[in-house]
Design a protein around this motif. Structure first.
Motif, PDB file in Angstrom:
ATOM      1  N   TRP A 209       0.948  -1.103  -0.102  1.00  0.00           N
ATOM      2  CA  TRP A 209      -0.114   0.136   0.043  1.00  0.00           C
ATOM      3  C   TRP A 209       0.806   1.290  -0.066  1.00  0.00           C
ATOM      4  N   ARG A 228      -4.256   0.440  -2.217  1.00  0.00           N
ATOM      5  CA  ARG A 228      -4.185  -1.018  -1.903  1.00  0.00           C
ATOM      6  C   ARG A 228      -3.824  -1.876  -2.981  1.00  0.00           C
ATOM      7  N   PHE A 250      -5.789   0.153   5.832  1.00  0.00           N
ATOM      8  CA  PHE A 250      -4.223   0.726   6.097  1.00  0.00           C
ATOM      9  C   PHE A 250      -3.883   0.354   7.752  1.00  0.00           C
ATOM     10  N   HIS A 356       5.410  -0.516  -2.916  1.00  0.00           N
ATOM     11  CA  HIS A 356       4.884  -1.505  -2.059  1.00  0.00           C
ATOM     12  C   HIS A 356       5.526  -2.636  -1.589  1.00  0.00           C
TER      13      HIS A 356
END
Length: 399
Positions: A209, A228, A250, A356
């Motif tokens: 994320w 995401r 999150f 990520h």
């Protein structure tokens, strides 16, 4: 001179109309909606965008509403540590000849629209959805959804990621679903605590994320965008989503970033899509531009910038009569293909390699970025932000 049809009245289509009309051509812009308007909240403009906007005659108007950013910040989203900063003032502006700014999308779109309305050679048509085209050796006829048609000497397909013109020209099916879901919110700045009002584009990177925020609307609003990497397989565009759901997506966000995320209200969600680069954007007197040609993920913040560049290069090359348009369109595509393909692929890579990763990969990323000097960071973005005054094929001036 020639009559040029532009399918699509978004940022790329209006920019193309300006670039081409300044060469003395008549331009008809076909917009499928009932009004010329730009949807969406915010956009980042690097120096290459301002280079293009100046050549299209709207740079000053866009600057009037822009927020000029002091730096880009890359943060570790779980620990809250600052990994890297790229200043965007003195030496950056000296090197790239323009600022880095953020604007509301409407504050970019409206100057383009006003300039098109003021241009005597530009005709704006609403409720005209292009569905395909036919051509003979000297003309193109654009078919519309209502059964009517429009004829001209050339067609520019600027009708977005699901372009009907691309569907006929390239035939590569539906866009590629990235598997990334983004949540967006825009809130009034008076709701933001003063200690969180930073004149920076800030990105918090975490495992699968990331979260970005920056000021827009001349400083009146804060734009929030949280993404995401969730493996989503179905495209979604602008659907409302509950605040509690966004916050639950999150859980590992550090304290400061969490405070910012919790400010968000009236969230909407999209599943991000792009396409693979293709080798050919032209078919005789037909060419693609912007997202119809090279749709990309948002991670390099270059989608609109590339469309603006396209418009300037196209306009610069169409300094010709109608009979010479087809080879000039081929030259335009050749000038743009490699650069835009690189931007598409770099944007994808940024969404995985930089934004990520988790664990050891995230620590390696942090070590790599923190080792860069400011000059190193400028060198990394030089090929992208330095287009125009610092190099790259300009296709001539449209002034």
């Amino acid at each position: 001179m020639a009559r040029i049809i532009v399918a699509g009245g978004g940022i790329g289509g209006l920019a193309a109309a300006l670039g081409v009309s300044r060469r003395g051509h008549d331009v008809v812009v076909l917009e499928r909606r009932r009004a010329f308007e730009e949807l969406g909240a915010s956009i980042q403009l690097a120096p290459n965008a301002f280079w293009a906007l100046d050549r299209l005659g709207v740079g000053a108007d866009v600057r009037d509403k822009a927020v000029f950013i002091d730096e880009l910040r890359f943060m570790d989203g779980t620990s809250g540590a600052c990994v890297a900063r790229m200043p965007l003032t003195g030496s950056y502006r000296a090197r790239f000849h323009n600022p880095y700014a953020v604007v509301h999308r409407g504050d970019l779109y409206e100057p383009l629209l006003r300039a098109c309305r003021a241009a005597p050679r530009v005709e704006l048509v609403t409720g005209a959805s292009a569905t395909g085209y036919t051509q003979d050796g000297g003309a193109v006829t654009v078919a519309l959804a209502d059964g009517s048609s429009v004829a001209g000497d050339a067609l520019i397909g600027a009708d977005g990621i699901r372009s009907a013109i691309r569907a006929q020209l390239v035939g590569d099916g539906e866009p590629r679903v990235s598997g990334h879901t983004i949540y967006r919110s825009v809130i009034p700045m008076e709701q933001v605590p003063r200690d969180l009002r930073w004149n920076a584009v800030t990105l918090w990177a975490g495992p699968k994320w990331h979260f970005v925020h920056y000021t827009i609307g001349g400083g009146r609003y804060l734009n929030l965008a949280a993404t995401r990497d969730d493996g989503a397989t179905v495209a979604v565009a602008g659907e409302p989503v509950e605040r509690a759901h966004v916050l639950s997506e999150f859980p590992d966000l550090g304290d400061t970033a969490r405070r910012l995320l919790e400010l968000g209200e009236e969230w909407r969600t999209w599943v991000l899509c792009d396409r693979d680069p293709v080798g050919d954007w032209t078919d005789g007197r037909v060419a693609l531009l912007g997202d119809a040609a090279h749709p990309m993920l948002q991670y390099a913040a270059q989608g609109a910038c590339m469309a603006l560049e396209d418009a300037v290069v196209l306009g610069g090359l169409l300094d010709c009569d109608a009979h010479a348009i087809a080879p000039r369109l081929e030259k335009y595509a050749a000038a743009r293909r490699a650069r835009t393909a690189r931007a598409q692929l770099v944007a994808r890579e940024m969404g995985t390699r930089l934004y990520h990763p988790a664990g050891d990969q995230a620590r390696a990323r942090n070590a790599m970025l923190s080792a860069f000097s400011v000059t190193d960071l400028y060198d990394e973005v030089d090929w992208l932000h330095g287009f125009g005054p610092s190099g790259g094929p300009t296709g001539g001036s449209v002034r």
